[in-house]
Design a protein around this motif. Structure first.
Motif, PDB file in Angstrom:
ATOM      1  N   ASP A 108      40.556  93.896 -42.193  1.00 41.76           N
ATOM      2  CA  ASP A 108      40.862  92.620 -42.768  1.00 41.76           C
ATOM      3  C   ASP A 108      39.801  91.543 -41.795  1.00 41.76           C
ATOM      4  O   ASP A 108      39.502  91.750 -40.751  1.00 41.76           O
ATOM      5  CB  ASP A 108      42.340  92.225 -42.815  1.00 41.76           C
ATOM      6  CG  ASP A 108      42.933  93.111 -43.580  1.00 41.76           C
ATOM      7  OD1 ASP A 108      42.603  93.782 -44.468  1.00 41.76           O
ATOM      8  OD2 ASP A 108      44.171  93.659 -42.720  1.00 41.76           O
ATOM      9  N   LEU A 109      39.771  90.389 -42.470  1.00 40.99           N
ATOM     10  CA  LEU A 109      39.233  89.302 -41.731  1.00 40.99           C
ATOM     11  C   LEU A 109      40.177  88.580 -40.736  1.00 40.99           C
ATOM     12  O   LEU A 109      41.132  88.564 -41.282  1.00 40.99           O
ATOM     13  CB  LEU A 109      38.561  88.200 -42.593  1.00 40.99           C
ATOM     14  CG  LEU A 109      37.831  87.105 -41.860  1.00 40.99           C
ATOM     15  CD1 LEU A 109      36.387  87.669 -41.339  1.00 40.99           C
ATOM     16  CD2 LEU A 109      37.566  86.018 -42.681  1.00 40.99           C
ATOM     17  N   ASP A 110      40.014  88.788 -39.549  1.00 39.96           N
ATOM     18  CA  ASP A 110      41.040  88.316 -38.484  1.00 39.96           C
ATOM     19  C   ASP A 110      40.540  87.025 -38.075  1.00 39.96           C
ATOM     20  O   ASP A 110      39.567  86.645 -37.871  1.00 39.96           O
ATOM     21  CB  ASP A 110      41.270  89.346 -37.396  1.00 39.96           C
ATOM     22  CG  ASP A 110      42.183  90.444 -37.937  1.00 39.96           C
ATOM     23  OD1 ASP A 110      43.251  90.379 -38.504  1.00 39.96           O
ATOM     24  OD2 ASP A 110      41.572  91.870 -37.402  1.00 39.96           O
ATOM     25  N   VAL A 111      41.619  86.586 -37.184  1.00 43.93           N
ATOM     26  CA  VAL A 111      41.151  85.023 -36.543  1.00 43.93           C
ATOM     27  C   VAL A 111      41.638  85.345 -34.961  1.00 43.93           C
ATOM     28  O   VAL A 111      42.272  85.965 -34.699  1.00 43.93           O
ATOM     29  CB  VAL A 111      41.920  83.814 -37.200  1.00 43.93           C
ATOM     30  CG1 VAL A 111      41.232  83.692 -38.668  1.00 43.93           C
ATOM     31  CG2 VAL A 111      43.316  84.167 -37.082  1.00 43.93           C
ATOM     32  N   ILE A 112      40.791  84.570 -34.260  1.00 42.95           N
ATOM     33  CA  ILE A 112      40.995  84.543 -32.777  1.00 42.95           C
ATOM     34  C   ILE A 112      41.763  83.343 -32.507  1.00 42.95           C
ATOM     35  O   ILE A 112      41.457  82.341 -32.995  1.00 42.95           O
ATOM     36  CB  ILE A 112      39.798  84.751 -32.150  1.00 42.95           C
ATOM     37  CG1 ILE A 112      39.337  86.158 -32.042  1.00 42.95           C
ATOM     38  CG2 ILE A 112      39.881  84.169 -30.446  1.00 42.95           C
ATOM     39  CD1 ILE A 112      37.942  86.395 -31.459  1.00 42.95           C
ATOM     40  N   ALA A 113      42.702  83.314 -31.931  1.00 42.74           N
ATOM     41  CA  ALA A 113      43.609  82.002 -31.693  1.00 42.74           C
ATOM     42  C   ALA A 113      44.307  82.159 -30.134  1.00 42.74           C
ATOM     43  O   ALA A 113      44.360  83.113 -29.301  1.00 42.74           O
ATOM     44  CB  ALA A 113      44.882  82.049 -32.717  1.00 42.74           C
ATOM     45  N   PRO A 114      44.421  80.827 -29.621  1.00 40.94           N
ATOM     46  CA  PRO A 114      45.126  80.540 -28.231  1.00 40.94           C
ATOM     47  C   PRO A 114      46.440  80.997 -28.470  1.00 40.94           C
ATOM     48  O   PRO A 114      47.098  81.014 -29.287  1.00 40.94           O
ATOM     49  CB  PRO A 114      45.099  79.305 -27.894  1.00 40.94           C
ATOM     50  CG  PRO A 114      44.328  78.446 -28.943  1.00 40.94           C
ATOM     51  CD  PRO A 114      44.166  79.439 -30.305  1.00 40.94           C
TER      52      PRO A 114
END
Lengths: 287, 225
Positions: A224-230
């Protein structure tokens, strides 16, 4: 991990030594309460966990200064919270200790290319994302891996505790994994031919294969397309809300495009479309 | 080729950074080895004493520490202690503490072994010559036990020095970690960077550990005569 009986016995026997260490451990900065905003302001610096060996996201340059996409953001957050971009204390983490540094209060915030996953979200609180990412597989140009089917029964190199690790462990147990703690070791293993390919975040692979001739990112969009987050410590609502508001306004003002141009573009060149990495304000609405 | 190696080390503060990393490595090693001897020797003497209660407790401590990997101890004291009991120790204190817990346990066993391995007639002959118990300890047991102890202590010392790179898991930039940071940055352009930097680190560790074994060989030779 280890036999529980051992762990139960050990602390009892170590009480005298422990008492000694406690007496010696009067390090002032370490005794702060959880990263409530006021506590951070009172301490005069925000403790941000970043990588020290993962260019171009978080690394230490030849002058010993922290640099990279995550570090650029950390300085901006310090500027907005404390009025001075230099009021950051960088805690250098490994991929496998990113959750622990928050739980153990060793850092207020993790900005270490931290992909948001549901398992991790049970242990830490993620803020709104500041980057998009998918998995990729790098392999030698002479024997490129372009399809998952090629990996059946073969050895694939991954980093312990990364999204690549959990993706293959859970969804493709037919692929043999060779796991490393550090990027350096993992990439060296690929060079040495200890696996047919190396799975990691595609952005990192784009950067690496561009610099290392003879290797290609044969698979560039996996899972899946993932996201990077604080991420902040579970339950640290105040800091979480503040970071969320920051990410929203920074995305609106185009800060991340500037961050991209400064830190990622010199490495990716024109091989990567910034739109595939950065989130638009509309996309951010979904999180 | 040598140019490419040199350029890595002279770039920016790289050499100074490696030196700072080495200082951390040495500091943690020296403190841990020193404390391990300070705690391990009395522990070992107690274990060899033939008393009923304390040797058993120390035996338990030794076995418990021996089966747990040092890395687990580091995580336990740095992260778990802090999140479970809010005991927030600095990473440097934790590393010296953990290496001492491990080193003192190993050291105590070495001391116990070297004392109990002395044949009983040594002690008995001393008594027969009219020496007091304390004199037997001081003039008969200790000099011989120390000789038997030395190779093990040297082995333990170099093992401890070689285990210190684990500290970068609790965020301490020791020599090894600094090397890795340099490899990652320089490696973007120079794919031999890992060979040069790790080769250099190999030489540094050799330069630290080899004189230690040389010194022990020198002492053993001198005591033989």
């Amino acid at each position: 991990m280890t036999p529980t009986t051992t762990l139960r016995k050990t602390p009892l026997l170590l009480i005298p030594l422990l008492a000694l260490a406690l007496a010696a451990a009067a390090a002032p900065g370490d005794l702060l309460a959880a990263g409530e905003l006021d506590a951070i302001k009172a301490s005069g610096k925000i403790r941000v966990a970043v990588f020290s060996d993962k260019p171009p996201f978080g690394f230490v340059d030849e002058n010993g200064l922290n640099q990279g996409y995550d570090v650029y953001l950390a300085h901006r957050l310090a500027q907005d919270l404390l009025g001075d971009p230099s009021k950051v204390e960088f805690v250098l983490v490994e991929a496998a200790s990113r959750i622990e540094v928050l739980q153990a209060d060793k850092a207020d915030l993790v900005l270490a290319n931290f992909t948001l996953t549901s398992e991790r979200a049970q242990q830490v609180d993620f803020a709104k994302p500041y980057m998009k990412v998918a998995l990729g597989v790098a392999s030698p140009e002479s024997a490129p891996i372009t399809d998952l089917a090629q990996l059946v029964g073969k050895t694939l190199i991954v980093n312990k505790g990364t999204t690549a690790d959990s993706f293959f462990t859970e969804k493709h147990p037919e692929v043999k994994l060779l796991k490393f703690d550090q990027n350096t070791e993992a990439f060296n293993a690929l060079r040495d031919g200890r696996g047919v390919g190396l799975a990691h975040d595609n952005t990192l692979l784009f950067a690496w294969t561009r610099e290392n001739r003879g290797f290609v990112t044969g698979i560039d969009l996996l899972g899946d397309l993932d996201v990077i987050a604080p991420a902040v410590k579970k339950g640290n609502r105040e800091l979480l809300d503040w970071v969320n508001a920051e990410i929203a306004s920074l995305t609106g003002e185009g800060f991340f495009q500037k961050d991209y141009d400064e830190t990622l573009k010199p490495v990716y060149g024109d091989s990567v479309d910034p739109k595939s990495v950065l989130l638009t304000p509309e996309e951010l609405e979904k999180y | 080729m040598l140019d490419s190696a040199l350029s890595i080390f002279v770039a920016g503060r790289n050499l100074a950074r490696l030196w700072e990393g080495l200082e951390i490595t040495l500091w943690i090693s020296l403190a841990s080895v020193g404390l391990s001897i300070a705690f391990g020797v009395p522990f070992g003497l107690v274990m060899a004493s033939g008393r009923r209660f304390w040797p058993k407790i120390l035996r338990l401590y030794l076995e418990a520490v021996r089966v747990v990997p040092v890395l687990v101890l580091l995580f336990l004291f740095y992260y778990t202690l802090s999140s479970a009991f809010s005991v927030n120790l600095s990473a440097y204190v934790v590393s010296v503490l953990v290496f001492t817990i491990w080193g003192a346990a190993e050291m105590s066993d070495l001391v116990r072994a070297s004392v109990t391995s002395l044949p009983a007639h040594q002690r008995e002959s001393g008594r027969a010559l009219g020496l007091t118990g304390r004199q037997v300890d001081l003039y008969v047991v200790v000099p011989q036990a120390v000789r038997r102890l030395l190779p093990g202590v040297i082995n333990l010392t170099t093992r401890m020095i070689k285990t210190t790179p684990f500290v970068f898991f609790i965020n301490i930039p020791d020599l090894m970690k600094v090397g890795q940071q340099i490899v990652e940055v320089a490696g973007m352009r120079n794919h031999l960077a890992s060979v040069w930097v790790y080769g250099f680190i190999f030489l540094v560790y050799f330069a630290i550990c080899y004189p230690v074994s040389l010194f022990s060989r020198h002492l053993e030779g001198r005591w033989q005569s």
